[in-house]
Design a protein around this motif. Structure first.
Motif, mmCIF file in Angstrom:
data_model
loop_
_atom_site.group_PDB
_atom_site.id
_atom_site.type_symbol
_atom_site.label_atom_id
_atom_site.label_comp_id
_atom_site.label_asym_id
_atom_site.label_seq_id
_atom_site.Cartn_x
_atom_site.Cartn_y
_atom_site.Cartn_z
ATOM 1 N N ASN A 161 -53.400 -38.424 88.040
ATOM 2 C CA ASN A 161 -54.233 -37.327 87.585
ATOM 3 C C ASN A 161 -53.391 -36.074 87.396
ATOM 4 O O ASN A 161 -52.670 -35.661 88.294
ATOM 5 N N ILE A 162 -53.523 -35.486 86.244
ATOM 6 C CA ILE A 162 -52.778 -34.271 85.931
ATOM 7 C C ILE A 162 -53.752 -33.103 85.938
ATOM 8 O O ILE A 162 -54.752 -33.123 85.219
ATOM 9 N N PRO A 163 -53.490 -32.068 86.742
ATOM 10 C CA PRO A 163 -54.387 -30.911 86.770
ATOM 11 C C PRO A 163 -54.456 -30.227 85.413
ATOM 12 O O PRO A 163 -53.469 -30.182 84.676
ATOM 13 N N SER A 164 -55.601 -29.681 85.079
ATOM 14 C CA SER A 164 -55.772 -29.045 83.775
ATOM 15 C C SER A 164 -54.911 -27.796 83.619
ATOM 16 O O SER A 164 -54.637 -27.373 82.504
ATOM 17 N N VAL A 204 -54.312 -32.717 78.292
ATOM 18 C CA VAL A 204 -55.338 -32.550 79.315
ATOM 19 C C VAL A 204 -56.316 -31.515 78.781
ATOM 20 O O VAL A 204 -55.913 -30.402 78.429
ATOM 21 N N ASP A 205 -57.585 -31.886 78.698
ATOM 22 C CA ASP A 205 -58.622 -31.006 78.139
ATOM 23 C C ASP A 205 -58.210 -30.489 76.764
ATOM 24 O O ASP A 205 -58.432 -29.324 76.432
#
Length: 87
Positions: A1-4, A31-32
């Motif tokens: 999981n990569i933080p936004s 991401v996003d």
């Protein structure tokens, strides 16, 4: 999981202790909807295979293995990530 809010994602192209290696260059990471620059340590892999440099924000390799005498370092930085880049 990569933080936004990640500024970049770092990989080691060939991690020699446990024997992991990227045999192909990863696809861009979003991401996003935001493109996250990919940085990579190519110390153990540099010059051993073709690399799609355009897929990376930063590539670096130290000179202790494949590059020459220890102490040398090669760094490739995408121009859009430098202080001199224009929006």
């Amino acid at each position: 999981n990569i933080p936004s809010n990640a500024a970049y994602v770092h990989i080691c192209a060939s991690e020699t202790i446990d024997g992991y290696e990227f045999l192909e260059d990863p696809d861009e990471i979003r991401v996003d909807g935001r493109l996250i620059p990919l940085t990579a340590d190519f110390t153990s892999t540099l010059l051993s295979r073709p690399v799609q440099v355009e897929k990376y924000g930063v590539i670096f390799a130290s000179g202790g293995k494949n590059l020459g005498p220890s102490g040398h370092t090669a760094v490739i930085v995408r121009e859009s990530l430098t202080w001199n880049s224009k929006p």
